[in-house]
Structure formats: C-alpha cells, structure tokens
Design a protein around this motif. Structure first.
Motif, PDB file in Angstrom:
ATOM      1  N   TYR A 181      69.090  38.278   7.483  1.00 17.62           N
ATOM      2  CA  TYR A 181      68.460  37.761   6.394  1.00 17.62           C
ATOM      3  C   TYR A 181      68.536  39.178   5.416  1.00 17.62           C
ATOM      4  O   TYR A 181      68.663  38.819   4.348  1.00 17.62           O
ATOM      5  CB  TYR A 181      66.847  37.642   6.511  1.00 17.62           C
ATOM      6  N   ARG A 182      68.605  40.089   5.872  1.00 20.58           N
ATOM      7  CA  ARG A 182      68.533  41.306   4.875  1.00 20.58           C
ATOM      8  C   ARG A 182      69.906  42.223   5.162  1.00 20.58           C
ATOM      9  O   ARG A 182      69.947  43.435   4.438  1.00 20.58           O
ATOM     10  CB  ARG A 182      67.136  42.183   5.088  1.00 20.58           C
ATOM     11  N   ARG A 233      71.481  24.961   6.838  1.00 24.33           N
ATOM     12  CA  ARG A 233      71.295  25.873   7.788  1.00 24.33           C
ATOM     13  C   ARG A 233      71.571  25.340   9.186  1.00 24.33           C
ATOM     14  O   ARG A 233      72.044  25.663  10.385  1.00 24.33           O
ATOM     15  CB  ARG A 233      70.249  26.970   7.764  1.00 24.33           C
ATOM     16  N   GLY A 292      53.329  33.361   3.716  1.00 22.81           N
ATOM     17  CA  GLY A 292      51.973  32.885   3.222  1.00 22.81           C
ATOM     18  C   GLY A 292      51.333  31.755   4.159  1.00 22.81           C
ATOM     19  O   GLY A 292      50.115  31.531   4.224  1.00 22.81           O
ATOM     20  N   THR A 314      65.361  43.365  14.969  1.00 17.44           N
ATOM     21  CA  THR A 314      64.467  42.882  13.724  1.00 17.44           C
ATOM     22  C   THR A 314      64.221  44.281  12.869  1.00 17.44           C
ATOM     23  O   THR A 314      64.216  45.277  13.205  1.00 17.44           O
ATOM     24  CB  THR A 314      63.181  42.213  14.216  1.00 17.44           C
ATOM     25  N   SER A 315      64.174  44.015  11.453  1.00 17.59           N
ATOM     26  CA  SER A 315      64.113  45.063  10.565  1.00 17.59           C
ATOM     27  C   SER A 315      62.827  45.621  10.423  1.00 17.59           C
ATOM     28  O   SER A 315      62.567  46.530   9.832  1.00 17.59           O
ATOM     29  CB  SER A 315      64.732  44.635   9.169  1.00 17.59           C
ATOM     30  N   TYR A 319      55.470  40.985   8.380  1.00 16.91           N
ATOM     31  CA  TYR A 319      54.272  40.805   9.194  1.00 16.91           C
ATOM     32  C   TYR A 319      53.858  39.605   9.469  1.00 16.91           C
ATOM     33  O   TYR A 319      54.209  38.370   8.686  1.00 16.91           O
ATOM     34  CB  TYR A 319      53.181  41.661   8.410  1.00 16.91           C
TER      35      TYR A 319
END
Ligand code: BV8
Length: 231
Positions: free
Chosen positions: A24-25, A59, A155, A179-180, A184
């Motif tokens: 993702y990042r 995806r 959310g 995982t970064s 949360y």
C-alpha cells in the motif's frame, strides 16, 4: 517454538509482496495511485460506487489472473500451525487468500477478503470472483440490495476483534510480519501483547513505524526471515 503455548501472528501486505501483490505505502504502492478516501471508505463508495467497484474488480482480476502464489513465508506459517501443539491464531490485514492457499486453517481476515462479496443489509457473505457491478444484488433479502465488496474500509469495524483480543490476552509470543504499523487497531496489537508479557517479534523489510515497540526486529524479506524464525 516448543517453549511457547499461545502464538498470535499478524501479517500485512509485505508478506505477499514477493508473491507479486502490490503493497500500500511503497513507492509504487496502491495509495500512491489512488486516494484512500475515494476507494477505501464507505463515503467514497456512496459517492462513486462504480469507481470503488472498478478498484476492487481490477485488484481481483490482477490477483486471479496474475498467477500470484504463496511464498516460503506463507508456507512456513502454515507448517507452524500444523505442527504447533499450543494455541495458534493467524490474523491477516491482507485481503488475498495466499495464507489459505498455503494451507493455513485458522485465519482471521480482519480487513476482509477480495474474493468475497457481502449483502449491505444482512452482512451475508458469498464467494465472488467475477466483476462486481451495482446491478449485482443479494439473494438473501426480501427486497434485493446491492452486493458490496467484503472489505473493511477505513472507519468500519474490523472483523474478528473479539477473538483477536481474546487470543492476544493469553499470548506468550506475538509475531508481526510485513506491516508498516500504520493502520489501527492492528498497529496496537503489539502493545496488547506486551501488556500480558508476551515476547514480541517484528519481521519487516524496513523498520516499521512501531519497530521500537518489539523485543526483537528481524529486518529482511519475509520469505527468508519467516522460515528461519519458525523452524
Ligand atoms: C476502525 C482494506 C472503528 C482496504 C484496509 C485508533 C484506533 C482505531 C482506529 C483508528 C485509530 N487511529 C486511526 C484510526 C482510523 C483508521 C486508521 O488506522 N487510519 C490510519 C490511516 C491512521 N482505522 C480504521 O479506520 C479501521 N477501523 O477504526 O473502526 C474502530 C474503533 C475502535 C476500535 C476498533 C475499530 C479500519 C482499518 C482497515 C482499513 N482497510 N484495507 C483495501 O485493502 O483495499 S487497511 C490497509 O492497510 C490494508 O488492509 C493493509 O493491510 C493495511 C495495513 O497496511 P500494511 O499491510 O502494513 O501495508 P503497507 O504497504 O503499509 O506496509 C507493507 C510493509 O511491508 C512495509 O513496512 C514494507 O517495508 C514491508 N515489506 C515490503 N516487502 C516486504 C516487506 N516485509 C517483508 N518482506 C517483504 N518482501
């Protein structure tokens, strides 16, 4: 691993990176190309359902036709589960099914699953491999409602938290892989484990945001570090 009685493992996108699935990042990651608010929130889905459905359809197609296969890290965790005689829980933030393909049985997909769809009203979940369109409706309601991706958006309440916290409260080993530590409540699991005296280990290519919270950090590729760690 023989000295432990209750192991909880958390995986993130990094464990699937060597299987060819985008994280993702990273530099070329998913959130570099799409605004998270547009494609991974309920508001984004309500604002433009076709954009969100296309995002997940693409995806899903990439995953199903891209030939992604489990790597040595997935297989090592499945083997650990098979031969470990204590309690074992694998929690993944990933929406691919590479853990199941590798043979893992007790898996909680806390952020949902790419190959499933969900009724917007009853939350009934059904396997779904084709493109999902706004014409696809559930068969469980009196008045058919659109099916949505079985994904936990930002959310929304993650899946399986009661079980996850129950196991963390009894864990004597917590392993976080790929995982970064950005999202949360998953990023808070290491503190939960620490609070009950569990040993905590991070396996990651780079130092995550939370690396200082772990008793030990194994920096490197999951496909190399995980088999060595769990043997
Ligand atoms: C919620 C589905 C209410 C979409 C995803 C405090 C408490 C509770 C909530 C919050 C909080 N603070 C903020 C929040 C809100 C929010 C949040 O965390 N925001 C962040 C951005 C700050 N959280 C939520 O909204 C969650 N829900 O809060 O509900 C609630 C209230 C109280 C208590 C409980 C709940 C819902 C979050 C879920 C969102 N959905 N995914 C989709 O996938 O399309 S999150 C998304 O990020 C993915 O699931 C992904 O798995 C996850 C985490 O990312 P990573 O897996 O870590 O991936 P990333 O690319 O970041 O990192 C990869 C790592 O791998 C890197 O470190 C890299 O170095 C490493 N790596 C790369 N290659 C390798 C490698 N490692 C090893 N080997 C390699 N080869």
């Amino acid at each position: 691993m023989g000295k432990y009685k209750n192991i909880v493992v958390l995986t993130g996108a990094g464990i699937s990176a060597e299987s060819g699935i985008k994280t993702y990042r990273a530099k070329d990651g998913l959130w570099e190309k799409y605004k998270l608010e547009d494609v991974a929130t309920l508001d984004g889905y309500k604002r433009d359902p076709e954009l969100v459905l296309d995002f997940y359809n693409q995806r899903r197609k990439d995953f199903c036709h891209g030939g992604s296969k489990p790597n040595a890290a997935h297989y090592a965790l499945a083997e650990l589960e098979r031969q470990f005689d204590g309690e074992f829980l694998l929690v993944t933030q990933n929406i691919d099914n590479l853990h199941e393909q590798a043979g893992s049985k007790n898996v909680i997909h806390m952020h949902g699953e790419l190959l499933k769809a969900r009724c917007a009203k009853t939350n009934q979940i059904i396997p779904w491999k084709a493109d999902l369109t706004s014409n696809d409706v559930c068969t469980c309601c009196q008045y058919p409602l659109p099916l949505r991706p079985h994904i936990v958006w930002f959310g929304e309440m993650p899946i399986g938290l009661d079980m996850i916290y129950h196991q963390l409260a009894q864990a004597d080993l917590f392993i976080s892989i790929g995982t970064s530590g950005t999202v949360y409540p998953a990023a808070g699991f290491v503190e939960e484990a620490h609070s009950v005296g569990a040993e905590t280990v991070e396996v990651n290519l780079e130092l995550s945001d939370l690396h200082s919270h772990f008793d030990s950090v194994l920096q490197g590729k999951a496909s190399e570090q995980v088999p060595a760690l769990v043997k």
